[in-house]
Each structure stands twice: as structure tokens, then as C-alpha cells.
Design an enzyme around this catalytic site. Sequence first.
Site, PDB file in Angstrom:
ATOM      1  N   CYS A   1       0.816  -1.201   0.000  1.00  0.00           N
ATOM      2  CA  CYS A   1       0.000   0.000   0.000  1.00  0.00           C
ATOM      3  C   CYS A   1       0.853   1.255   0.000  1.00  0.00           C
ATOM      4  CB  CYS A   1      -0.877   0.017   1.241  1.00  0.00           C
ATOM      5  SG  CYS A   1      -1.777  -1.498   1.487  1.00  0.00           S
TER       6      CYS A   1
ATOM      7  N   GLY B   1      -1.354   1.095  -4.953  1.00  0.00           N
ATOM      8  CA  GLY B   1      -2.591   0.445  -4.557  1.00  0.00           C
ATOM      9  C   GLY B   1      -3.770   0.951  -5.339  1.00  0.00           C
TER      10      GLY B   1
ATOM     11  N   ASN C   1       1.244   0.462   5.713  1.00  0.00           N
ATOM     12  CA  ASN C   1       1.694  -0.223   4.508  1.00  0.00           C
ATOM     13  C   ASN C   1       2.700  -1.266   4.962  1.00  0.00           C
ATOM     14  OD1 ASN C   1       3.053  -0.876   2.070  1.00  0.00           O
ATOM     15  ND2 ASN C   1       4.337   0.941   2.247  1.00  0.00           N
ATOM     16  N   GLY C   2       2.518  -2.525   4.562  1.00  0.00           N
ATOM     17  CA  GLY C   2       3.475  -3.558   4.948  1.00  0.00           C
ATOM     18  C   GLY C   2       2.778  -4.806   5.443  1.00  0.00           C
TER      19      GLY C   2
ATOM     20  N   TYR D   1      10.990  -2.697  -8.704  1.00  0.00           N
ATOM     21  CA  TYR D   1       9.682  -2.729  -9.368  1.00  0.00           C
ATOM     22  C   TYR D   1       8.645  -1.764  -8.809  1.00  0.00           C
ATOM     23  CZ  TYR D   1       4.928  -4.343 -10.192  1.00  0.00           C
ATOM     24  OH  TYR D   1       3.598  -4.376 -10.490  1.00  0.00           O
TER      25      TYR D   1
HETATM   26  P1  AMP Z   1       4.930 -12.732 -14.244  1.00  0.00           P
HETATM   27  O1  AMP Z   1       4.207 -12.449 -15.504  1.00  0.00           O
HETATM   28  O2  AMP Z   1       4.100 -13.503 -13.263  1.00  0.00           O
HETATM   29  O3  AMP Z   1       6.275 -13.345 -14.450  1.00  0.00           O
HETATM   30  O4  AMP Z   1       5.176 -11.337 -13.530  1.00  0.00           O
HETATM   31  C1  AMP Z   1       6.229 -10.526 -13.965  1.00  0.00           C
HETATM   32  C2  AMP Z   1       5.773  -9.116 -14.110  1.00  0.00           C
HETATM   33  O5  AMP Z   1       5.082  -8.707 -12.946  1.00  0.00           O
HETATM   34  C3  AMP Z   1       6.962  -8.212 -14.311  1.00  0.00           C
HETATM   35  O6  AMP Z   1       6.755  -7.541 -15.529  1.00  0.00           O
HETATM   36  C4  AMP Z   1       6.927  -7.261 -13.150  1.00  0.00           C
HETATM   37  O7  AMP Z   1       6.977  -5.921 -13.595  1.00  0.00           O
HETATM   38  C5  AMP Z   1       5.626  -7.494 -12.442  1.00  0.00           C
HETATM   39  N1  AMP Z   1       5.786  -7.716 -10.993  1.00  0.00           N
HETATM   40  C6  AMP Z   1       6.864  -8.054 -10.289  1.00  0.00           C
HETATM   41  N2  AMP Z   1       6.596  -8.166  -8.969  1.00  0.00           N
HETATM   42  C7  AMP Z   1       5.272  -7.888  -8.852  1.00  0.00           C
HETATM   43  C8  AMP Z   1       4.364  -7.820  -7.746  1.00  0.00           C
HETATM   44  N3  AMP Z   1       4.762  -8.063  -6.520  1.00  0.00           N
HETATM   45  N4  AMP Z   1       3.077  -7.490  -7.993  1.00  0.00           N
HETATM   46  C9  AMP Z   1       2.654  -7.260  -9.240  1.00  0.00           C
HETATM   47  N5  AMP Z   1       3.462  -7.309 -10.334  1.00  0.00           N
HETATM   48  C10 AMP Z   1       4.754  -7.620 -10.138  1.00  0.00           C
END
Ligand code: AMP
Length: 465
Positions: free
Chosen positions: A14, A40, A115-116, A256
Site C-alpha cells: 500500500c 494500490g 503499509n506492509g 519494481y
Molecule cells: P509474471 O508475468 O508472473 O512473471 O510477472 C512478472 C511481471 O510482474 C513483471 O513484468 C513485473 O513488472 C511485475 N511484478 C513483479 N513483482 C510484482 C508484484 N509483486 N506485484 C505485481 N506485479 C509484479
Amino acid sequence: MDFKLDNRELHEECGVVALYGVEDAARKAYVALRSLQHRGQQGCGIATLGPSGAIRLHRGPGLVRQVFSDADLERLPGSSCIGHVRYPTTEVGGPENIQPFQMTDSQGCFALAHNGNIINAGILHQRLESEGRLFLSTSDSELTGHLIGEAQARLGLAEGILSAIRVLDGAFALVILTPDAIYACRDRYGFRPLSIGTLGDGYLIASETCAFRELGARFLRDIEPGETVVVDRGGLHSLYRTESARRGLCAMEYIYFARPDSILEGLSAYSFRKAAGRLLWEEHPVEADLVTGVPESGLAAALGFAQAGRIPFETGLIKNFYVARTFIQPAQHMRDLAVRMKFSPLPETLRGQRIAVIDDSIVRGTTLRQLVRMFRDAGAKEVHVRIASPRYAYPCYYGIDTGSRAQLIGADHDEAWICRFLGADSLGYLSEEAVRTAAGGLPLCTACFNGRYPTDLYGHDPFTE
Ligand code: AMP
Ligand code: SF4
């Protein structure tokens, strides 16, 4: 409810804000929350301290601009407030989990938002329930509110807050609105960012500094790991500070999560990502005609990679920003479809080219598997994938929802297997050492890459969850 097993319901990725001594605080909080919207999108809320001394709260599901009308903001007068945006996880819980939370008991009222993820929440929850406290949600904010409520009866509000914070373990950036002051606390490891700025004669506290720029606030400093600050009539004071030998900002904030223009512990997420891209080139160079990045968080790393390799940087993908996030779709075929809806390749750049594609991370592999296919369909001759973070192999217990170990493609598969799964010509991940270098040696949590968790796991087992 078994809180150990249901821990993923408690994840809270968040953003928080707090304002003190600022005219029309709720409207400013609205602007700040909009700039934290990337942290969020599932729900949001603002609690203000009205002129009569009563706390008023408005919260609901949806984006900030959907939840707050002009009339809603009009009904939130006052010069101090707190606000929150909540992230959609796979198991979101109900609207009762939307923050801030307002707590009222015989000792008075306050509101709080965080947040956390509090990792010892299960134990604390059971203790409070056995003492007769009733919970209306599964949120760690409500839990913290009960802990404060319990302690304030004995110690008063300020000491009650400090006493509650001392028993919380895990990741939290917490803001509390009381009738006299705003409190802001960061866990002792410093997993989640939290910064303070001045706004006119008042103060603004926010999860990320991108919220400061849009309001014209002046950055003052980060709240230190383990620090609790209070802002009241007397200004800003540091109330409490506890040290931890295992300090470390979440590496995924840089990789990210944070907005590229946010500055975390003195380093912008953009600078980190560009440096990560340069180091990725040094570790995994490739013969390619062009470099392209997966928007948004892969772009800065792609630029760093292209500049280091002296390869042209090109737009290979157009992103539709109005499509729901692929990551949270519950079924795989829906995630595949969502990737196709989210990205459109540009055949005029890709046709006949050997391309290097840079993304920030691989979680399940859904995005890149689809994208590699789409690049080939658009005419790319070779597709080389480079990832600007290490292999993601362990679940996060500190508020970033990555799924369980079973869902992480990097948990049980090596790079050669993942490369075949993606259908790529080659694959390279950034090393953990390079992540640390890109962060200028700042202490970081990298537990999801190496399984070395900085906190006790209170019975959680990263290999079975
Ligand atoms: P995936 O398609 O499951 O391999 O997810 C990879 C993509 O999700 C990457 O392009 C990242 O930018 C994004 N990503 C990485 N960590 C997260 C996260 N915790 N929540 C949502 N998206 C994520
Ligand atoms: Fe961040 Fe990973 Fe640590 Fe979780 S385990 S706080 S995602 S670095």
C-alpha cells in the site's frame, strides 16, 4: 482463523500519507494519494480531524478519483489528516480491510493506516481475541489499533503508541491521526519507505517522495528505520528510535514497486534501475540489433543496458495503461489474455531484428512467455531476455504479494529451464551483488532471492507456503 496459514490474506502492499497544519488537508491528501496510486488500486480512504475535534472518515473500493467526489472532500474539513491506497492482492479480503481505520474507545479516538505486513500478527491477534477484543477485519492496521487501544488505557495515547510499536515485528510504515498530533513510524528494519516534507507551515508525510513534488512540498528527510516521529503544535520531533542489526529497505521497491521519480534513502528508483541495466549488460552482454524494455518498470533498466552495450534503444511494445494488472488474475488463461490486452508489439521496429528484451523481474513467467511469442509473431529474428533482478525464488512475508513458492517459476527451475519455458534464445538474470552495487551499497532486504529473511518467521515455512 489460523493466521499463520492465512497470512497471504493479510498482505498489504500500500501507500500512506499524512498531513499536519495544512489548509484543506483532505484535498492535498487526495492529490498525494493519486500520485501514490501505483502502490494500490483496490481501495483508498482519508480520515481528517474536523474543527470540532471529531475524526471523519471516507473510504471505499476503487481508484482515488473514483472514491472521492468533490462533495466527499468537502465533508472532510480540517488541517490534519491521514490517507491510504490499498493494493489488489490475489486474496484481497473484503471492503472492511480498506484503510484508514478509526478506533474509538473510552480513552478517545484515533485513526491509523499502514503499509506492509506484520509477521507476528497471528500471535498478537490470538492474544487480543482471547482478551475479548473484537475484530472487524483481517487488517494489520486494526490489529495495531487494538494494541494501541489496550496500551493507552494504561499509559496514555503517546506512550500507548510506542508500546504497541515495540511488540510489532515485520514490515510497516504506519501513520496515526490523533486529536492533537500525527504520528508516523517505520519498522526497525526499514522495509518500507516513509519520508517527511514541509508544505507551507505544515508537514507532509508520504510513502514516496513523488507525492511531494506534485504538491510543491519540500523534502526534509526519510523517517529512519525504527523511528517514530510526532508532528504537533510544537513542530516535528523524533520520539523514539530503535536499532536493528538487520536493517534493509525492500530491494523490490527499487526494482519494481516505487515510481521511478521517487527518491528512497537518497537514491531515485530511476537511477537504481538504470544502474541495474548497465550492470546487467556487464554480466550478460548479448549481440543484438536493438534493446527494448517492458513498460513501465523495465524501461529504465533497458536504457542502461542499451547505453552500456552501445546498442540502439527502441520502443518495441506499446502498453495499454487501462488494462487490469495481469499479475492478479486468478486463472492462468486469464493472465495470458491480460498480457495480450496489455501489450502490443511494434512490428516495424521488430521485424528481422535480433532483440534484447529487458524486464524488471519474472514472477510466474506469464508476461515474458507471452511477450516472447508476440515478438516472434511480429517478426523478431532472435529474442534474448535479460532480467534486471536476481531469480525470484522465495515468498515475501513483508507485504509484497508475489504468490507462494509453488507459483514462483524461479523456485524450482534453473535458468536453462526458464529460458526454454519462455521460448527465448537466451536468458540472463542480474546478480544479487549487482543489485547491491546499483543501490550504492545501501543495506537491502533480498530475502525473496536468497531465502535469508531478516526477521523471525514465526512458524511460516517458505518451502511449503
Ligand atoms: P509474471 O508475468 O508472473 O512473471 O510477472 C512478472 C511481471 O510482474 C513483471 O513484468 C513485473 O513488472 C511485475 N511484478 C513483479 N513483482 C510484482 C508484484 N509483486 N506485484 C505485481 N506485479 C509484479
Ligand atoms: Fe522486498 Fe523481497 Fe524482502 Fe519482500 S522478501 S521485503 S519483496 S526484498
